[in-house]
Motif scaffolding. Structure first.
Motif, mmCIF file in Angstrom:
data_model
loop_
_atom_site.group_PDB
_atom_site.id
_atom_site.type_symbol
_atom_site.label_atom_id
_atom_site.label_comp_id
_atom_site.label_asym_id
_atom_site.label_seq_id
_atom_site.Cartn_x
_atom_site.Cartn_y
_atom_site.Cartn_z
ATOM 1 N N TRP A 298 4.088 12.457 51.197
ATOM 2 C CA TRP A 298 5.124 13.293 51.821
ATOM 3 C C TRP A 298 4.545 14.610 52.327
ATOM 4 O O TRP A 298 4.732 14.967 53.486
ATOM 5 N N ILE A 299 3.869 15.341 51.475
ATOM 6 C CA ILE A 299 3.376 16.661 51.857
ATOM 7 C C ILE A 299 2.278 16.538 52.917
ATOM 8 O O ILE A 299 2.202 17.345 53.847
ATOM 9 N N GLU A 300 1.440 15.508 52.793
ATOM 10 C CA GLU A 300 0.387 15.295 53.799
ATOM 11 C C GLU A 300 0.998 14.959 55.151
ATOM 12 O O GLU A 300 0.581 15.501 56.188
ATOM 13 N N SER A 301 1.980 14.075 55.156
ATOM 14 C CA SER A 301 2.630 13.683 56.410
ATOM 15 C C SER A 301 3.358 14.858 57.041
ATOM 16 O O SER A 301 3.282 15.085 58.253
ATOM 17 N N SER A 302 4.061 15.627 56.209
ATOM 18 C CA SER A 302 4.788 16.781 56.708
ATOM 19 C C SER A 302 3.844 17.816 57.299
ATOM 20 O O SER A 302 4.134 18.426 58.342
ATOM 21 N N ALA A 303 2.704 18.010 56.668
ATOM 22 C CA ALA A 303 1.713 18.957 57.189
ATOM 23 C C ALA A 303 1.188 18.517 58.547
ATOM 24 O O ALA A 303 1.006 19.336 59.459
ATOM 25 N N VAL A 304 0.942 17.213 58.710
ATOM 26 C CA VAL A 304 0.463 16.697 60.004
ATOM 27 C C VAL A 304 1.535 16.875 61.070
ATOM 28 O O VAL A 304 1.240 17.293 62.200
ATOM 29 N N TYR A 305 2.768 16.550 60.733
ATOM 30 C CA TYR A 305 3.866 16.758 61.690
ATOM 31 C C TYR A 305 3.955 18.230 62.105
ATOM 32 O O TYR A 305 4.130 18.557 63.287
ATOM 33 N N LEU A 306 3.850 19.118 61.135
ATOM 34 C CA LEU A 306 3.986 20.544 61.429
ATOM 35 C C LEU A 306 2.837 21.041 62.303
ATOM 36 O O LEU A 306 3.060 21.727 63.304
ATOM 37 N N LEU A 307 1.611 20.715 61.939
ATOM 38 C CA LEU A 307 0.466 21.191 62.715
ATOM 39 C C LEU A 307 0.476 20.618 64.129
ATOM 40 O O LEU A 307 0.129 21.313 65.097
ATOM 41 N N THR A 308 0.883 19.363 64.262
ATOM 42 C CA THR A 308 1.011 18.774 65.598
ATOM 43 C C THR A 308 2.081 19.510 66.398
ATOM 44 O O THR A 308 1.889 19.811 67.586
ATOM 45 N N SER A 309 3.182 19.824 65.749
ATOM 46 C CA SER A 309 4.267 20.552 66.427
ATOM 47 C C SER A 309 3.826 21.940 66.860
ATOM 48 O O SER A 309 4.207 22.418 67.940
ATOM 49 N N ILE A 310 3.026 22.608 66.039
ATOM 50 C CA ILE A 310 2.515 23.935 66.402
ATOM 51 C C ILE A 310 1.602 23.825 67.620
ATOM 52 O O ILE A 310 1.685 24.638 68.554
ATOM 53 N N ALA A 311 0.723 22.822 67.625
ATOM 54 C CA ALA A 311 -0.180 22.622 68.763
ATOM 55 C C ALA A 311 0.611 22.371 70.042
ATOM 56 O O ALA A 311 0.272 22.899 71.116
ATOM 57 N N LEU A 312 1.657 21.571 69.953
ATOM 58 C CA LEU A 312 2.496 21.287 71.118
ATOM 59 C C LEU A 312 3.222 22.543 71.590
ATOM 60 O O LEU A 312 3.253 22.867 72.783
ATOM 61 N N PHE A 313 3.813 23.258 70.649
ATOM 62 C CA PHE A 313 4.585 24.460 70.972
ATOM 63 C C PHE A 313 3.706 25.516 71.629
ATOM 64 O O PHE A 313 4.022 26.036 72.706
ATOM 65 N N ASP A 314 2.576 25.834 71.004
ATOM 66 C CA ASP A 314 1.674 26.834 71.568
ATOM 67 C C ASP A 314 1.027 26.326 72.855
ATOM 68 O O ASP A 314 0.741 27.105 73.768
ATOM 69 N N GLY A 315 0.799 25.012 72.935
ATOM 70 C CA GLY A 315 0.241 24.435 74.149
ATOM 71 C C GLY A 315 1.158 24.620 75.341
ATOM 72 O O GLY A 315 0.706 24.962 76.442
ATOM 73 N N PHE A 316 2.449 24.404 75.141
ATOM 74 C CA PHE A 316 3.402 24.604 76.230
ATOM 75 C C PHE A 316 3.488 26.079 76.639
ATOM 76 O O PHE A 316 3.596 26.400 77.829
ATOM 77 N N ILE A 317 3.430 26.976 75.675
ATOM 78 C CA ILE A 317 3.462 28.402 76.000
ATOM 79 C C ILE A 317 2.255 28.781 76.849
ATOM 80 O O ILE A 317 2.370 29.470 77.870
ATOM 81 N N SER A 318 1.084 28.314 76.428
ATOM 82 C CA SER A 318 -0.146 28.606 77.165
ATOM 83 C C SER A 318 -0.108 28.006 78.560
ATOM 84 O O SER A 318 -0.437 28.668 79.559
#
Length: 446
Positions: A298-318
């Motif tokens: 659970w925690i490993e999967s959630s961490a991957v989802y979160l880090l991927t979401s951060i990369a996507l979010f910051d990627g769109f801003i950039s």
């Protein structure tokens, strides 16, 4: 929540019997987390959010789930002190919570996920129906623990929603309508819908890991020059020639990575939209498939989802920062004006400037993060597009998938090569920034 209580009363009885019989474990399986992500994506598609806005929804919903789980897992770190302006979330026992009865952190995380996501979509009742079914499926038999868990999830969700409220999103809703440049070589709306510019002020949104929207500002696009021998027109001709000689495999690649949330169908005087998931939604799906096949907790999967979401979010801003800086013209406009007025791209041209390629930026950023979590040689089958009639595709690595996503835009006739290549460089910078700045576990990125 009344429906949840009724459903879970029956499911809890069955669940307890199964636990006593040794059929199931006391912890809910990670399949429920993946179902939650899929249901959020379903609502995002239904509500037709633009790619940048969709990335925002994924970010805050996944932050809520992760920050709830991290309260009950040693060895994992909060975003506090790492993500820009992220609040301190303490106290695993919210007011009114009976500490002695404990908390089901997975249940709490699911509730935080759905509650946060529900506040950010239009069709909250639709997501609520999904939440009721999934929360009831957890099968928590202890009523006090169940209530404690909901209170904890609500507390974390409130903190995440407060954080989201300060990201300047509301301010960008009040900005003046985008004014198109009349300078040659600048972007103008394209057929068939001639839709207004999407999110022209997205660079004003607060990033998570970036120092500023312009931190990974790419090289400028080639100078607009319609002379046949110019660098620009050579890139235009490459798009034109390639789209007229596509193989069946190249057509499939372009279609697989289309990810157009609002494809406008035109039949005579009839216009109607076909809804599909966003580019970010495709990569969230990849993150889920990868963690599930790897058997992550659970925690490993959630961490991957979160880090991927951060990369996507910051990627769109950039990316959006550059799009509305260069305001570069799309191939369809140039080719129709200077080469072939009847030419149309394979894919529908998106309603925003060309440079850089959003797919190239966010796919490369997401791939960098996923490889840091799951390995550079992590092979996977991607079934994301099967609901849209496309076959499963196999990739030898996340980088291979990102490369294909990038070149798909040239096959589709909507990007020049420089937008793809420079977009990949831009996305790589964003992805590495996320890896270096956001350490959810001490071993990550080392």
């Amino acid at each position: 929540m009344e429906k949840v209580m009724r459903n879970r009363a029956v499911k809890c009885f069955v669940y307890v019997m199964c636990v006593l019989a040794g059929v199931v474990h006391a912890q809910p399986g990670t399949a429920l987390l993946h179902r939650a992500e899929q249901n959020l994506t379903r609502v995002i598609v239904h509500d037709i959010f633009s790619p940048p806005v969709a990335s925002r929804i994924y970010l805050y919903a996944n932050a809520a789930a992760y920050e709830t789980l991290v309260l009950g897992h040693e060895g994992y770190k909060s975003l506090h002190g790492q993500a820009n302006e992220f609040p301190r979330i303490e106290a695993p026992h919210a007011p009114g919570m009976a500490a002695s009865n404990g908390v089901n952190y997975e249940l709490a995380a699911l509730y935080a996920f759905f509650r946060t996501g529900g506040r950010l979509v239009f069709s909250e009742p639709m997501l609520k129906d999904s939440a009721e079914s999934i929360l009831a499926s957890v099968g928590e038999p202890d009523e006090a623990v169940f209530q404690n868990s909901l209170r904890l999830g609500e507390m974390v969700s409130d903190s995440i929603l407060s954080w989201s409220a300060r990201d300047n999103y509301a301010a960008t809703r009040k900005k003046r309508r985008y004014a198109y440049s009349k300078e040659k070589g600048k972007w103008t709306p394209t057929p068939p819908g001639y839709i207004d510019a999407v999110e022209p002020y997205w660079s004003h949104i607060r990033p998570v890991s970036l120092d500023s929207a312009a931190q990974f500002k790419p090289l400028p696009p080639p100078a607009f020059d319609t002379a046949p021998a110019s660098i620009f027109m050579k890139e235009v001709k490459e798009v034109y020639d390639k789209t007229r000689s596509l193989s069946q495999e190249e057509i499939l690649i372009a279609s697989f990575w289309d990810c157009n949330p609002f494809y406008l169908n035109t039949q005579g005087h009839l216009n109607f939209a076909t809804k599909k998931l966003s580019p970010g939604g495709h990569w969230v799906s990849i993150a889920g498939q990868a963690t599930e096949s790897a058997g992550k907790s659970w925690i490993e999967s959630s961490a991957v989802y979160l880090l991927t979401s951060i990369a996507l979010f910051d990627g769109f801003i950039s990316c959006w920062d550059e799009k509305y800086r260069s305001q570069f013209i799309r191939p369809e406009t140039v080719i129709n004006a200077y080469m072939d007025e009847k030419w149309r791209p394979l894919l529908q041209t998106p309603p925003f400037p060309e440079y850089t390629s959003g797919h190239s930026v966010i796919s490369t950023a997401a791939a960098e993060v996923l490889e840091a979590q799951l390995g550079k040689g992590f092979a996977f089958d991607d079934n994301t597009e099967t609901p849209y009639g496309l076959p499963v595709r196999h990739f030898a690595s996340f980088s291979a998938a990102a490369e294909e996503a990038g070149i798909s835009r040239l096959y589709g006739g909507i990007h020049y090569r420089s937008a793809i290549v420079n977009g990949q460089t831009q996305g790589r910078g964003v992805g590495l920034q996320v890896i270096q700045k956001i350490r959810l576990k001490e071993s990550i990125g080392k």
